[in-house]
Design an enzyme around this catalytic site. Structure first.
Site, PDB file in Angstrom:
ATOM      1  N   CYS A 135       0.861  -1.171  -0.144  1.00  0.00           N
ATOM      2  CA  CYS A 135       0.047  -0.277   0.025  1.00  0.00           C
ATOM      3  C   CYS A 135       0.726   1.236   0.146  1.00  0.00           C
ATOM      4  O   CYS A 135       1.390   1.511  -0.906  1.00  0.00           O
ATOM      5  CB  CYS A 135      -0.905  -0.140   1.136  1.00  0.00           C
ATOM      6  N   ARG A 175     -12.247   6.923  -1.617  1.00  0.00           N
ATOM      7  CA  ARG A 175     -11.313   5.808  -1.159  1.00  0.00           C
ATOM      8  C   ARG A 175     -11.664   4.640  -1.793  1.00  0.00           C
ATOM      9  O   ARG A 175     -13.015   4.307  -1.590  1.00  0.00           O
ATOM     10  CB  ARG A 175     -11.157   5.752   0.456  1.00  0.00           C
ATOM     11  N   HIS A 181      -3.467  -5.523   2.442  1.00  0.00           N
ATOM     12  CA  HIS A 181      -3.294  -5.571   3.850  1.00  0.00           C
ATOM     13  C   HIS A 181      -3.936  -6.758   4.631  1.00  0.00           C
ATOM     14  O   HIS A 181      -4.653  -7.631   3.662  1.00  0.00           O
ATOM     15  CB  HIS A 181      -4.029  -4.535   4.412  1.00  0.00           C
TER      16      HIS A 181
HETATM   17  N1  GLN Z   1      -2.056   6.695   1.999  1.00  0.00           N
HETATM   18  C1  GLN Z   1      -2.060   5.737   0.918  1.00  0.00           C
HETATM   19  C2  GLN Z   1      -3.497   5.963   0.233  1.00  0.00           C
HETATM   20  O1  GLN Z   1      -4.567   6.229   0.917  1.00  0.00           O
HETATM   21  C3  GLN Z   1      -1.893   4.491   1.504  1.00  0.00           C
HETATM   22  C4  GLN Z   1      -2.814   3.799   2.458  1.00  0.00           C
HETATM   23  C5  GLN Z   1      -2.283   2.555   2.854  1.00  0.00           C
HETATM   24  O2  GLN Z   1      -1.312   2.417   3.270  1.00  0.00           O
HETATM   25  N2  GLN Z   1      -3.368   1.819   3.275  1.00  0.00           N
HETATM   26  O3  GLN Z   1      -3.530   5.720  -0.717  1.00  0.00           O
END
Ligand code: GLN
Length: 244
Positions: A97, A130, A194
């Site tokens: 990520c 998101r 993750h």
């Molecule tokens: N900050 C990054 C995003 O939101 C990575 C987030 C994460 O590692 N889950 O894209």
């Protein structure tokens, strides 16, 4: 008696990049080596320190929020030359990520650009909404589908020569549009998955270990383990996450 084998992992910035249990990946790599009578050494590298990769077999970078990514960015830039040499020499680098985004050229958030390491030809821009939820990916590196959880604002775009980790069967992956998840370049594995990634994905864990053992000892062979529970969990998640 077989020659004793061991692997050394450099775990970058565990205090900042540990979203959704990413550091648990270290436990899986360690246990899967120990169960095969191999030793595992994990060197934690903290912000402000430079990793010493001369003896590292695997480098791991977890995910973090945008805020944490800005903090690690400078530290990572000072390690760029060494990391690039490691990657080009076939070193195994696994990044999740936020760590995955930093492998590329840049992570752009509106007017702000966080410079990446340019280890792999890819770039990321932040979009809305998101991309959040469970994810299932079919990949050539694992005989089971890769299952896990994603939560990212970033949309990652791969350069023409970069292979994706796999095809999205459920969830969003790199950008919600390409149908692709993650990247593979030499022995670099980047992914949004993750969960942490490895407990329910033993095929991915063994791919990582066998790539590192091949580079170090010229022998990628791994004794099979009893993965009954891991495979049951994997199958359960794969079925659940692909239901619409
Ligand atoms: N900050 C990054 C995003 O939101 C990575 C987030 C994460 O590692 N889950 O894209």
């Amino acid at each position: 008696m077989a020659k004793e084998r061991s692997l050394r992992i450099a775990h970058l910035y565990p205090e900042l990049l540990n979203l959704y249990g990413d550091s648990g990946n270290m436990l899986v790599l360690r246990k899967r080596l120990e169960w095969r009578q191999m030793a595992c050494h994990v060197d934690e590298v903290h912000v402000g320190q430079l990793p010493s990769l001369a003896h590292a077999d695997i480098v791991f970078v977890g995910g973090g929020s945008d805020r944490e990514q800005r903090i690690v960015c400078d530290s990572l830039q000072s390690a760029r030359t060494e990391l690039a040499a490691f990657v080009e020499d076939g070193g195994v680098l696994v990044a999740v990520c936020g760590g995955y985004q930093l492998l590329g050229h840049s992570y752009t958030m509106g007017d702000e650009e966080v410079k990446g390491l340019s280890l792999v030809d890819l770039y990321t821009t932040r979009g809305s909404p998101r991309l959040v939820g469970n994810v299932v990916v079919k990949s050539r590196i694992s005989s089971q589908p890769i299952v896990g959880y994603e939560n990212h604002g970033g949309r990652t775009h791969l350069g023409a020569g970069v292979e994706p980790l796999g095809k999205v069967l459920g969830g969003y992956g790199n950008n919600g549009e390409s149908g692709e998840e993650g990247c593979l370049y030499k022995n670099v594995l980047g992914t949004y998955v993750h969960g942490p990634l490895l407990p329910k994905n033993p095929g991915v864990a063994d791919w990582i270990l066998s790539r590192a053992l091949e580079r170090k000892y010229g022998d990628a062979e791994l004794e099979p383990l009893d993965d009954t529970e891991e495979l049951a969990a994997n199958q359960y998640c794969a079925e659940l996450y692909t239901q619409h």
